[in-house]
Write a protein that holds these residues in place. Structure first.
Motif, short mmCIF file in Angstrom:
data_model
loop_
_atom_site.label_atom_id
_atom_site.label_comp_id
_atom_site.label_asym_id
_atom_site.label_seq_id
_atom_site.Cartn_x
_atom_site.Cartn_y
_atom_site.Cartn_z
N VAL A 2 23.95 -3.15 -51.30
CA VAL A 2 24.84 -3.46 -50.19
C VAL A 2 26.21 -2.87 -50.47
O VAL A 2 26.77 -3.05 -51.55
N GLN A 3 26.75 -2.16 -49.49
CA GLN A 3 28.10 -1.63 -49.62
C GLN A 3 29.09 -2.73 -49.31
O GLN A 3 28.82 -3.60 -48.47
N VAL A 103 36.00 5.53 -39.63
CA VAL A 103 35.18 4.45 -40.17
C VAL A 103 34.01 5.01 -40.97
O VAL A 103 33.68 4.50 -42.04
N ASN A 104 33.40 6.07 -40.48
CA ASN A 104 32.33 6.73 -41.25
C ASN A 104 32.86 7.16 -42.62
O ASN A 104 32.16 7.01 -43.64
N ASP A 105 34.07 7.70 -42.65
CA ASP A 105 34.68 8.12 -43.91
C ASP A 105 34.91 6.92 -44.84
O ASP A 105 34.69 7.02 -46.06
N LEU A 106 35.36 5.79 -44.28
CA LEU A 106 35.53 4.57 -45.09
C LEU A 106 34.22 4.16 -45.74
O LEU A 106 34.18 3.82 -46.93
N VAL A 107 33.16 4.18 -44.95
CA VAL A 107 31.85 3.77 -45.46
C VAL A 107 31.42 4.71 -46.59
O VAL A 107 30.90 4.26 -47.61
N SER A 108 31.67 5.98 -46.44
CA SER A 108 31.35 6.94 -47.51
C SER A 108 32.18 6.66 -48.76
O SER A 108 31.66 6.70 -49.88
N CYS A 135 33.07 -4.08 -36.81
CA CYS A 135 32.49 -2.74 -36.74
C CYS A 135 31.77 -2.40 -38.04
O CYS A 135 30.63 -1.92 -38.03
N LEU A 136 32.42 -2.64 -39.16
CA LEU A 136 31.82 -2.33 -40.46
C LEU A 136 30.52 -3.10 -40.68
O LEU A 136 29.53 -2.55 -41.17
N CYS A 137 30.52 -4.38 -40.28
CA CYS A 137 29.32 -5.21 -40.48
C CYS A 137 28.23 -4.90 -39.47
O CYS A 137 27.06 -4.71 -39.85
N LEU A 138 28.59 -4.87 -38.21
CA LEU A 138 27.60 -4.74 -37.13
C LEU A 138 27.03 -3.33 -37.02
O LEU A 138 25.82 -3.17 -36.89
N VAL A 139 27.89 -2.34 -37.09
CA VAL A 139 27.45 -0.96 -36.88
C VAL A 139 26.98 -0.31 -38.18
O VAL A 139 25.98 0.39 -38.20
N HIS A 140 27.69 -0.58 -39.28
CA HIS A 140 27.43 0.13 -40.54
C HIS A 140 26.74 -0.74 -41.60
O HIS A 140 26.44 -0.23 -42.69
N HIS A 141 26.56 -2.01 -41.33
CA HIS A 141 25.86 -2.93 -42.24
C HIS A 141 26.54 -3.01 -43.61
O HIS A 141 25.87 -3.09 -44.64
N GLN A 143 29.08 -5.12 -46.13
CA GLN A 143 29.58 -6.47 -46.36
C GLN A 143 31.10 -6.39 -46.44
O GLN A 143 31.64 -5.53 -47.14
N VAL A 144 31.78 -7.28 -45.73
CA VAL A 144 33.24 -7.31 -45.74
C VAL A 144 33.68 -8.67 -46.28
O VAL A 144 33.24 -9.71 -45.80
N LEU A 145 34.55 -8.62 -47.28
CA LEU A 145 35.15 -9.83 -47.84
C LEU A 145 36.64 -9.79 -47.60
O LEU A 145 37.31 -8.80 -47.95
N HIS A 146 37.18 -10.85 -47.01
CA HIS A 146 38.61 -10.98 -46.78
C HIS A 146 39.23 -11.68 -47.99
O HIS A 146 38.79 -12.77 -48.35
N ILE A 147 40.21 -11.03 -48.61
CA ILE A 147 40.96 -11.67 -49.70
C ILE A 147 42.06 -12.50 -49.03
O ILE A 147 42.92 -11.97 -48.33
N LEU A 148 42.00 -13.80 -49.23
CA LEU A 148 42.94 -14.72 -48.59
C LEU A 148 44.22 -14.84 -49.40
O LEU A 148 44.29 -14.42 -50.56
N PHE A 149 45.22 -15.47 -48.82
CA PHE A 149 46.53 -15.58 -49.45
C PHE A 149 46.45 -16.21 -50.84
O PHE A 149 47.13 -15.80 -51.77
N ASN A 150 45.58 -17.21 -51.00
CA ASN A 150 45.46 -17.92 -52.27
C ASN A 150 44.58 -17.17 -53.28
O ASN A 150 44.34 -17.66 -54.38
N GLY A 151 44.06 -16.01 -52.91
CA GLY A 151 43.25 -15.21 -53.82
C GLY A 151 41.76 -15.40 -53.68
O GLY A 151 40.98 -14.64 -54.23
N GLU A 152 41.35 -16.44 -52.96
CA GLU A 152 39.92 -16.63 -52.73
C GLU A 152 39.44 -15.60 -51.71
O GLU A 152 40.23 -15.01 -50.98
N THR A 153 38.14 -15.41 -51.66
CA THR A 153 37.58 -14.51 -50.66
C THR A 153 36.73 -15.30 -49.67
O THR A 153 36.21 -16.37 -49.99
N ARG A 154 36.62 -14.74 -48.48
CA ARG A 154 35.76 -15.31 -47.45
C ARG A 154 34.98 -14.16 -46.83
O ARG A 154 35.54 -13.14 -46.45
N GLU A 155 33.67 -14.33 -46.77
CA GLU A 155 32.83 -13.31 -46.17
C GLU A 155 33.09 -13.26 -44.67
O GLU A 155 33.21 -14.28 -44.01
N HIS A 156 33.16 -12.05 -44.14
CA HIS A 156 33.42 -11.87 -42.72
C HIS A 156 32.22 -12.34 -41.90
O HIS A 156 31.08 -12.03 -42.22
#
Length: 180
Positions: A2-3, A103-108, A135-141, A143-156
């Motif tokens: 998984v990317q 976005v294609n370039d980001l995925v690469s 877009c990254l999740c739905l179109v390109h499959h 995984q996106v993780l958001h780094i939150l202010f406190n340093g924890e991550t949350r899956e998109h």
């Protein structure tokens, strides 16, 4: 395999705290997706300073991936499910070929580097990162993780209004009355 792509809002962090958050997740490349890469309140996040830092590689892509867009009337009701006019305008912008290529370039790039999409907004739900992550999740499959202010991550979590437009291979946000 998984990317994976991270997102972060620099918010009010000092640069040392911000850097330590990125180091925690082994970030190698900052992709700056702010339309205007300057801050009077937090000048340590200005483009010239970020380009000079040796801690991370840096790439400004806010010209094509940044928010603060105008609506494209030619798209009709394609994204009428989005009530917020700024998000609606960004969703319209996402239909452009240049955006899709970026976005294609980001995925690469995420195949060879651990990267983070950086904006200024602390909360991803109040930022254009939300639609880009859809877009990254739905179109390109990806995984996106958001780094939150406190340093924890949350899956998109993909917005329930987001739909795949198979004709253009993009994500759209139609209203309940729209036909895809």
């Amino acid at each position: 395999m998984v990317q994976l792509i991270y997102t972060i809002g620099h918010s009010s962090h000092d640069f040392e705290t911000f850097s330590s958050l990125l180091k925690r997740y082994d970030i190698e490349l900052i992709i700056d997706i702010r339309r205007s890469p300057r801050s009077t309140r937090y000048p340590h996040f200005n483009i010239d300073r970020l380009e000079r830092t040796c801690l991370f590689r840096y790439s400004f892509q806010g010209d094509i991936l940044g928010g603060r867009r105008r609506r494209r009337k030619s798209l009709g009701d394609l994204n009428d499910g989005l009530i917020d006019s700024d998000l609606h305008a960004y969703a319209d912008h996402m239909q452009r070929k240049e955006f899709q290529q970026a976005v294609n370039d980001l995925v690469s790039q995420c195949s060879s580097s651990t990267l983070v999409l950086m904006c200024s907004e602390n909360n991803p739900e109040e930022c254009h990162r939300l639609l880009l992550a859809d877009c990254l999740c739905l179109v390109h499959h990806v995984q996106v993780l958001h780094i939150l202010f406190n340093g924890e991550t949350r899956e998109h979590q993909i917005n329930s209004m987001a739909k795949l437009n198979e004709h253009s291979n993009t994500n759209i946000y139609p209203s309940n009355n729209s036909v895809i």
